[in-house]
Scaffold this active site. Structure first.
Site, PDB file in Angstrom:
ATOM      1  N   HIS A  40       2.377   2.583  -7.411  1.00  0.00           N
ATOM      2  CA  HIS A  40       1.109   3.182  -6.827  1.00  0.00           C
ATOM      3  C   HIS A  40       1.231   3.107  -5.436  1.00  0.00           C
ATOM      4  O   HIS A  40       1.009   4.201  -4.639  1.00  0.00           O
ATOM      5  CB  HIS A  40       0.060   2.459  -7.399  1.00  0.00           C
ATOM      6  CG  HIS A  40      -1.294   2.718  -6.566  1.00  0.00           C
ATOM      7  ND1 HIS A  40      -1.871   3.966  -6.637  1.00  0.00           N
ATOM      8  CD2 HIS A  40      -2.022   1.775  -5.722  1.00  0.00           C
ATOM      9  CE1 HIS A  40      -3.003   3.765  -5.648  1.00  0.00           C
ATOM     10  NE2 HIS A  40      -3.091   2.604  -5.220  1.00  0.00           N
ATOM     11  N   HIS A  66      -1.472  -1.756   0.836  1.00  0.00           N
ATOM     12  CA  HIS A  66      -2.765  -1.796   0.982  1.00  0.00           C
ATOM     13  C   HIS A  66      -3.509  -2.425  -0.207  1.00  0.00           C
ATOM     14  O   HIS A  66      -4.845  -2.764  -0.072  1.00  0.00           O
ATOM     15  CB  HIS A  66      -3.450  -0.388   0.913  1.00  0.00           C
ATOM     16  CG  HIS A  66      -3.297   0.479  -0.442  1.00  0.00           C
ATOM     17  ND1 HIS A  66      -2.119   1.173  -0.885  1.00  0.00           N
ATOM     18  CD2 HIS A  66      -4.358   0.647  -1.272  1.00  0.00           C
ATOM     19  CE1 HIS A  66      -2.276   1.510  -2.090  1.00  0.00           C
ATOM     20  NE2 HIS A  66      -3.499   1.255  -2.514  1.00  0.00           N
ATOM     21  N   ASP A  67      -2.726  -2.835  -1.187  1.00  0.00           N
ATOM     22  CA  ASP A  67      -3.511  -3.551  -2.642  1.00  0.00           C
ATOM     23  C   ASP A  67      -3.156  -5.064  -2.352  1.00  0.00           C
ATOM     24  O   ASP A  67      -3.347  -5.520  -3.294  1.00  0.00           O
ATOM     25  CB  ASP A  67      -3.249  -2.814  -3.565  1.00  0.00           C
ATOM     26  CG  ASP A  67      -3.996  -1.548  -4.207  1.00  0.00           C
ATOM     27  OD1 ASP A  67      -5.270  -1.635  -3.578  1.00  0.00           O
ATOM     28  OD2 ASP A  67      -3.841  -0.618  -4.597  1.00  0.00           O
ATOM     29  N   GLU A  70      -6.182  -7.459  -2.057  1.00  0.00           N
ATOM     30  CA  GLU A  70      -7.237  -7.333  -3.166  1.00  0.00           C
ATOM     31  C   GLU A  70      -6.474  -7.534  -4.391  1.00  0.00           C
ATOM     32  O   GLU A  70      -7.326  -8.249  -5.250  1.00  0.00           O
ATOM     33  CB  GLU A  70      -7.499  -5.981  -3.114  1.00  0.00           C
ATOM     34  CG  GLU A  70      -9.106  -5.578  -3.464  1.00  0.00           C
ATOM     35  CD  GLU A  70      -9.390  -4.124  -3.356  1.00  0.00           C
ATOM     36  OE1 GLU A  70      -9.691  -3.636  -2.111  1.00  0.00           O
ATOM     37  OE2 GLU A  70      -9.284  -3.450  -4.310  1.00  0.00           O
ATOM     38  N   ASP A  71      -5.338  -7.428  -4.729  1.00  0.00           N
ATOM     39  CA  ASP A  71      -4.784  -7.620  -6.037  1.00  0.00           C
ATOM     40  C   ASP A  71      -3.749  -8.494  -6.284  1.00  0.00           C
ATOM     41  O   ASP A  71      -2.940  -8.712  -7.258  1.00  0.00           O
ATOM     42  CB  ASP A  71      -4.292  -6.205  -6.229  1.00  0.00           C
ATOM     43  CG  ASP A  71      -5.603  -5.083  -6.839  1.00  0.00           C
ATOM     44  OD1 ASP A  71      -6.445  -5.804  -6.997  1.00  0.00           O
ATOM     45  OD2 ASP A  71      -4.990  -3.996  -6.718  1.00  0.00           O
ATOM     46  N   ASP A 127      -5.078   7.002  -1.171  1.00  0.00           N
ATOM     47  CA  ASP A 127      -5.439   6.120  -2.378  1.00  0.00           C
ATOM     48  C   ASP A 127      -6.493   6.894  -3.338  1.00  0.00           C
ATOM     49  O   ASP A 127      -5.809   6.800  -4.695  1.00  0.00           O
ATOM     50  CB  ASP A 127      -6.038   4.923  -1.684  1.00  0.00           C
ATOM     51  CG  ASP A 127      -6.258   3.787  -2.817  1.00  0.00           C
ATOM     52  OD1 ASP A 127      -5.300   3.658  -3.705  1.00  0.00           O
ATOM     53  OD2 ASP A 127      -7.179   2.939  -2.798  1.00  0.00           O
TER      54      ASP A 127
END
Ligand code: ZN
Length: 190
Positions: A40, A66-67, A70-71, A127
């Site tokens: 992704h 970018h994630d 958050e993840d 995204d």
């Protein structure tokens, strides 16, 4: 012509790739295909380069990362130490506050987007392009049609709040969204 800096910029981008691949190593996307999560962020960065014409190394590093906040267990401090404050700030700009409930986080994405930097808005649009594609062609197994349709409507509002930063990416989003709407309308059980 190659800029004198292109060697070190390549190094920075690949270092972000290696970092993100390691952080996401045990994660998978929610779709039926169960593809490795790292696919992704790679897609998001590739879209920024190919469609958006982006060449800025910090922006591409932040897209790849970018994630991670958050993840994964990645901290802002870790990003700062590995990639510097500019990249860390950009990743923070595109990360939700995970202490808030999901609905609130979704609402805030729309509310906060117009105030984000132009780099962060480009990452958000790329995204959403990738996510709309996934929700259309390889949705999470447990998502009913209503949830998929709602996702498209929400993504449209977030991108509307990000516009004015990259016409090619914005056009691409419009096309991908229009295709998605047609496809979901034909799939929808009568
Ligand atoms: Zn993402």
């Amino acid at each position: 012509m190659r800029s004198p800096d292109s060697g070190s910029e390549m190094e920075e981008i690949f270092s972000a790739l290696r970092f993100a691949a390691d952080k996401h190593r045990s994660q998978f996307r929610k779709g039926e295909e169960v593809s490795p999560y790292i696919n992704h962020p790679i897609e998001v960065a590739e879209l920024l380069v190919r469609v958006g014409g982006v060449t800025d190394a910090s922006l591409l590093q932040a897209a790849i990362l970018h994630d991670t906040l958050e993840d994964t267990e990645t901290t802002a401090h870790e990003l700062d130490a590995a990639f510097g404050p500019a990249v860390r700030r950009l990743v923070e700009e595109v990360s939700d506050d995970k202490s808030l409930p999901k609905a609130e986080r979704k609402r805030l994405q729309i509310e906060h987007s117009p105030g984000l930097s132009t780099a962060a808005r480009q990452i958000k649009i790329a995204d959403k392009i990738c996510n709309v594609r996934d929700v259309t062609s390889k949705p999470p197994r447990d998502w009913p049609m209503t949830r998929r349709v709602e996702y498209l409507a929400w993504a449209e509002r977030v991108v509307a709040a990000c516009r004015g930063v990259n016409p090619k990416l914005e056009e691409e989003f419009d096309e991908v969204l229009a295709e998605a709407q047609v496809r979901l309308a034909t799939e929808r059980p009568v």
